[in-house]
Design a protein around this motif. Structure first.
Motif, PDB file in Angstrom:
ATOM      1  N   PRO A   1       0.839  -1.107   0.137  1.00 50.70           N
ATOM      2  CA  PRO A   1      -0.080  -0.070   0.102  1.00 50.70           C
ATOM      3  C   PRO A   1       0.913   1.277  -0.142  1.00 50.70           C
ATOM      4  CG  PRO A   1      -0.776  -1.632   1.487  1.00 50.70           C
ATOM      5  CD  PRO A   1       0.447  -2.413   1.086  1.00 50.70           C
ATOM      6  N   ASP A   2       2.019   1.192   0.687  1.00 49.32           N
ATOM      7  CA  ASP A   2       2.925   2.366   0.667  1.00 49.32           C
ATOM      8  C   ASP A   2       3.561   2.601  -0.574  1.00 49.32           C
ATOM      9  OD1 ASP A   2       4.636   0.103   0.774  1.00 49.32           O
ATOM     10  OD2 ASP A   2       6.009   1.127   2.005  1.00 49.32           O
TER      11      ASP A   2
ATOM     12  N   PRO B   1       2.194   3.399  -3.947  1.00 50.31           N
ATOM     13  CA  PRO B   1       1.620   4.756  -4.477  1.00 50.31           C
ATOM     14  C   PRO B   1       2.020   5.916  -3.548  1.00 50.31           C
ATOM     15  CG  PRO B   1      -0.016   2.900  -4.501  1.00 50.31           C
ATOM     16  CD  PRO B   1       1.363   2.664  -3.395  1.00 50.31           C
ATOM     17  N   LEU B   2       1.953   5.519  -2.352  1.00 46.21           N
ATOM     18  CA  LEU B   2       2.397   6.961  -1.582  1.00 46.21           C
ATOM     19  C   LEU B   2       3.726   7.348  -1.662  1.00 46.21           C
ATOM     20  CD1 LEU B   2       0.334   5.578   1.777  1.00 46.21           C
ATOM     21  CD2 LEU B   2      -0.328   7.214   0.023  1.00 46.21           C
ATOM     22  N   SER B   3       4.683   6.300  -1.853  1.00 48.46           N
ATOM     23  CA  SER B   3       5.951   6.769  -1.926  1.00 48.46           C
ATOM     24  C   SER B   3       6.489   7.219  -3.321  1.00 48.46           C
ATOM     25  CB  SER B   3       6.915   5.743  -1.541  1.00 48.46           C
ATOM     26  OG  SER B   3       6.758   5.282  -0.151  1.00 48.46           O
TER      27      SER B   3
ATOM     28  N   SER C   1       5.515   9.091  -6.000  1.00 53.07           N
ATOM     29  CA  SER C   1       4.448  10.109  -6.624  1.00 53.07           C
ATOM     30  C   SER C   1       4.995  10.764  -8.141  1.00 53.07           C
ATOM     31  CB  SER C   1       4.619  11.437  -5.740  1.00 53.07           C
ATOM     32  OG  SER C   1       5.721  11.900  -5.641  1.00 53.07           O
TER      33      SER C   1
ATOM     34  N   PRO D   1      -4.205  -2.140  -4.087  1.00 54.70           N
ATOM     35  CA  PRO D   1      -4.530  -1.107  -3.061  1.00 54.70           C
ATOM     36  C   PRO D   1      -5.257  -0.077  -3.699  1.00 54.70           C
ATOM     37  CG  PRO D   1      -2.493  -1.136  -3.812  1.00 54.70           C
ATOM     38  CD  PRO D   1      -2.864  -2.454  -4.385  1.00 54.70           C
ATOM     39  N   ARG D   2      -6.331   0.523  -2.839  1.00 58.83           N
ATOM     40  CA  ARG D   2      -6.987   1.757  -3.257  1.00 58.83           C
ATOM     41  C   ARG D   2      -5.749   2.943  -3.223  1.00 58.83           C
ATOM     42  NH1 ARG D   2     -12.186   0.751  -3.537  1.00 58.83           N
ATOM     43  NH2 ARG D   2     -13.074  -0.803  -2.546  1.00 58.83           N
ATOM     44  N   GLN D   3      -5.018   2.917  -2.705  1.00 58.88           N
ATOM     45  CA  GLN D   3      -3.871   4.129  -2.707  1.00 58.88           C
ATOM     46  C   GLN D   3      -3.421   4.249  -4.046  1.00 58.88           C
ATOM     47  OE1 GLN D   3      -4.101   1.437  -0.550  1.00 58.88           O
ATOM     48  NE2 GLN D   3      -3.616   2.218   1.674  1.00 58.88           N
TER      49      GLN D   3
ATOM     50  N   LYS E   1      -4.521   5.503  -6.366  1.00 60.02           N
ATOM     51  CA  LYS E   1      -5.026   6.800  -6.850  1.00 60.02           C
ATOM     52  C   LYS E   1      -4.018   8.060  -6.598  1.00 60.02           C
ATOM     53  CE  LYS E   1      -7.105   8.545  -2.630  1.00 60.02           C
ATOM     54  NZ  LYS E   1      -8.498   8.875  -1.972  1.00 60.02           N
ATOM     55  N   HIS E   2      -2.891   7.596  -5.727  1.00 58.74           N
ATOM     56  CA  HIS E   2      -1.964   8.687  -5.652  1.00 58.74           C
ATOM     57  C   HIS E   2      -0.788   8.741  -6.787  1.00 58.74           C
ATOM     58  CE1 HIS E   2      -3.267   9.670  -1.653  1.00 58.74           C
ATOM     59  NE2 HIS E   2      -3.431   8.557  -1.287  1.00 58.74           N
TER      60      HIS E   2
ATOM     61  N   GLU F   1     -10.600   3.635  -7.900  1.00 57.83           N
ATOM     62  CA  GLU F   1      -9.812   4.721  -7.511  1.00 57.83           C
ATOM     63  C   GLU F   1      -8.831   4.559  -8.723  1.00 57.83           C
ATOM     64  OE1 GLU F   1     -11.198   3.978  -3.729  1.00 57.83           O
ATOM     65  OE2 GLU F   1     -10.614   2.781  -5.127  1.00 57.83           O
TER      66      GLU F   1
END
Length: 209
Positions: A122-123, A125-127, A129, A146-148, A150-151, A172
């Motif tokens: 999950p991390d 997409p957050l990492s 960008s 993961p729904r993340q 979208k990031h 997402e």
């Protein structure tokens, strides 16, 4: 070897060997340390990864592409890792064993045709960008998308085909307005295609079955 590389290589070695209190790593040093730590978790060590060593220049490692920071950045002119391409090396390991946080400068991440297992972290997409191309087809990835996801707003290509992903296609994905290619085929995904994927108006290739 260019003389300007030597001090950075020495700093890289120190950063990986000693604690942060003894050496504060630069971006390239942190990235190299993260990749070396991931390499140590792999169950297979193909010959191509022999170039991944503490005492070698990270930008010369197999499958690694570096680019200098843009002039507006505080570290302008210094190289960072922007591409990782390890296609078809028979890598056996887990994606979530890789610390993506130092790899925020990645624009392309390709691990296609390997034996990478586990779920999509999950991390991730957050990492990442700045990521534009994520190619993980022909592996053994499982779990849900993961729904993340979208990031990853800059993503142009997302290829996850021929894995073991299951669950519903997340709506997402419709947040990815720059997406041109989406391939989710040959997984265990179920349900209908979410209407919100239509919000990705630039999408020209979408493979789901």
């Amino acid at each position: 070897m260019d003389t300007w590389r030597l001090p950075i290589m020495l700093a890289l070695l120190l950063a990986c060997l000693f604690s942060p209190a003894m050496a504060t790593p630069s971006s390239l040093q942190e990235q190299a340390c993260a990749l070396l730590a991931w390499k140590a978790t792999l169950q297979s060590q193909p010959a191509q990864l022999q170039s991944w060593e503490h005492n070698t220049w990270p930008c010369s490692w197999h499958g690694i592409r570096c680019t200098a920071y843009q002039p507006s950045h505080k570290h302008a002119g210094f190289p960072v890792i922007t591409g990782i391409s390890l296609r078809g090396l028979g890598l056996r390991g887990q994606l979530d064993a890789l610390n993506f946080t130092p790899l925020a400068t990645l624009t392309s991440f390709q691990l296609a045709h390997n034996q990478i297992r586990g779920s999509l972290p999950p991390d991730l997409p957050l990492s990442l960008s700045n990521l534009r191309h994520l190619m993980l087809q022909e592996n053994q990835l499982s779990g849900k998308i993961p729904r993340q996801i979208k990031h990853l707003e800059g993503l142009v290509s997302l290829v996850l085909s021929n894995n073991r992903l299951y669950g519903h296609i997340p709506c997402e994905l419709g947040y990815l307005k720059k997406l041109l290619r989406l391939d989710l085929s040959n997984n265990n995904l179920m349900g209908q295609i979410p209407e919100k994927i239509g919000n990705a108006t630039k999408l020209t290739v979408f493979l789901e079955n």
